[in-house]
Design an enzyme around this catalytic site. Structure first.
Site, PDB file in Angstrom:
ATOM      1  N   PRO A 114      23.284  48.106  -2.637  1.00 22.59           N
ATOM      2  CA  PRO A 114      23.509  49.534  -2.670  1.00 22.59           C
ATOM      3  C   PRO A 114      24.773  49.970  -1.961  1.00 22.59           C
ATOM      4  O   PRO A 114      24.873  49.874  -0.749  1.00 22.59           O
ATOM      5  CB  PRO A 114      22.289  50.086  -1.962  1.00 22.59           C
ATOM      6  N   GLU A 115      25.707  50.464  -2.707  1.00 26.52           N
ATOM      7  CA  GLU A 115      26.851  51.172  -2.144  1.00 26.52           C
ATOM      8  C   GLU A 115      26.640  52.645  -2.477  1.00 26.52           C
ATOM      9  O   GLU A 115      25.581  53.012  -2.976  1.00 26.52           O
ATOM     10  CB  GLU A 115      28.165  50.631  -2.722  1.00 26.52           C
TER      11      GLU A 115
ATOM     12  N   HIS B  30       7.017  41.684  -0.548  1.00 33.56           N
ATOM     13  CA  HIS B  30       8.038  42.395   0.223  1.00 33.56           C
ATOM     14  C   HIS B  30       7.930  43.904   0.086  1.00 33.56           C
ATOM     15  O   HIS B  30       8.893  44.621   0.308  1.00 33.56           O
ATOM     16  CB  HIS B  30       9.421  41.908  -0.186  1.00 33.56           C
TER      17      HIS B  30
ATOM     18  N   ARG C 282      15.005  41.145   2.115  1.00 34.72           N
ATOM     19  CA  ARG C 282      15.796  40.681   3.256  1.00 34.72           C
ATOM     20  C   ARG C 282      15.578  41.505   4.515  1.00 34.72           C
ATOM     21  O   ARG C 282      15.995  41.105   5.599  1.00 34.72           O
ATOM     22  CB  ARG C 282      17.283  40.651   2.882  1.00 34.72           C
TER      23      ARG C 282
END
Length: 294
Positions: free
Chosen positions: A2-3, A108, A127
DNA sequence: AGTGGGACCTGTCCGC
DNA sequence: TGCGGACAGGTCCCAC
């Protein structure tokens, strides 16, 4: 993942699903992401109506009616899915599932928000570089993660003169300067590579070389223009989706198909046909055309 | 002061 | 098929 464009896309998806609704329940399936959830996190959110969503750099902020503010960062792998009526709606650039598969709890899936209309908002982050925090809205500007953030590249304060101001005397490579969130808010590895390519600027060029006596070199005008353009195009495309999931469909972001250089080492430059090169700058891949970018 | 490098995590892919 | 290593959209923190 994600930017700025992807975070903007996710923020709009959350806004559509959550704004105006009350949070009925917050389920934390572990005690931390990148940082521990703050004391009383779930309790402070429960029962609150969500008034509005905003984005600042790569952070998503949700204003709660009681005066608190929910802060979210997606890290590298954070995603949201919206489960309404047993169906998972695509949220931004991501995945789409229906029925049983959608309801299966993933290893997750770390946070589940249930709204007053039964909609469930599931935060998944393998992560765990993402984070969430809650604090009084009045403290947003002084929040340690937000106070040093630079100008929004899509805002009116971002232009060549601003770049000249912050680049003056800088020996850092352009790539590093553009990634510095204290200068410009929300650019990441992909869009920096793409903007530098479009502007014809070499990623290793020292930032200060584009400033003459405090005035922007014309190439800074180009750079500012291309940064805005590439971000806007990506937002329109719904962001970029990399490393696809098995459940993807047409609702993914599509901008990755329009990358000129990112992740295209060895392929022909669209302009001059020379092979795109990959180098490493401060531990991260940079993709560029050695012939077009000076 | 400003910069580079390591650390934080898990998943995936590639070569042997 | 299995295994080690490299690499991934971010950014904090700590040495130089």
């Amino acid at each position: 993942m994600p930017e700025l464009p992807e975070v903007e896309t996710v923020m709009r998806g959350l806004e559509k699903a959550m704004a105006g609704h009350r949070i009925a329940c917050v389920e934390l399936r572990r005690k931390d992401l990148r940082f521990p959830f703050p004391e009383g996190f779930a309790e402070r959110l429960t029962g609150q109506r969500i008034e509005a969503f905003r984005r600042r750099a790569k952070y998503i902020l949700a204003d709660l009616e009681g005066g608190d503010c929910l802060l979210i960062h997606l890290g590298m792998s954070g995603r949201f899915a919206v489960v309404a009526g047993g169906r998972v709606r695509n949220l931004g650039a991501f995945y789409f599932e229906e029925g049983a598969a959608a309801e299966a709890q993933g290893a997750h899936d770390h946070v589940v928000f249930t709204l007053d209309d039964g909609t469930r908002i599931i935060y998944t982050d393998p992560r765990r570089f993402g984070l969430m925090d809650v604090f009084p809205r009045s403290e947003a500007a002084s929040h340690r993660l937000l106070e040093e953030i630079g100008v929004e590249p899509l805002g009116n304060d971002f232009h060549a003169a601003y770049l000249a101001e912050v680049f003056a005397g800088k020996k850092a490579p352009l790539k590093a300067a553009l990634l510095d969130q204290r200068l410009i808010a929300g650019l990441g590895n992909i869009y920096v590579c793409e903007a530098l390519y479009r502007a014809g600027l070499a990623p290793r060029r020292k930032a200060g070389t584009l400033v003459r006596r405090g005035k922007p070199d014309p190439r800074l005008e180009e750079l500012a223009r291309h940064i805005k353009a590439v971000l806007n195009e990506a937002i329109v495309a719904g962001g970029s989706t990399l490393r696809d999931f098995s459940h993807t469909d047409g609702s993914n972001g599509g901008f990755q198909e329009r990358f000129s250089v990112y992740d295209r080492a060895g392929e022909a430059c669209p302009r001059c046909q020379m092979p795109i090169r990959r180098i490493v700058q401060s531990g991260r891949s940079t993709f560029y055309c050695p012939s077009c970018q000076k």
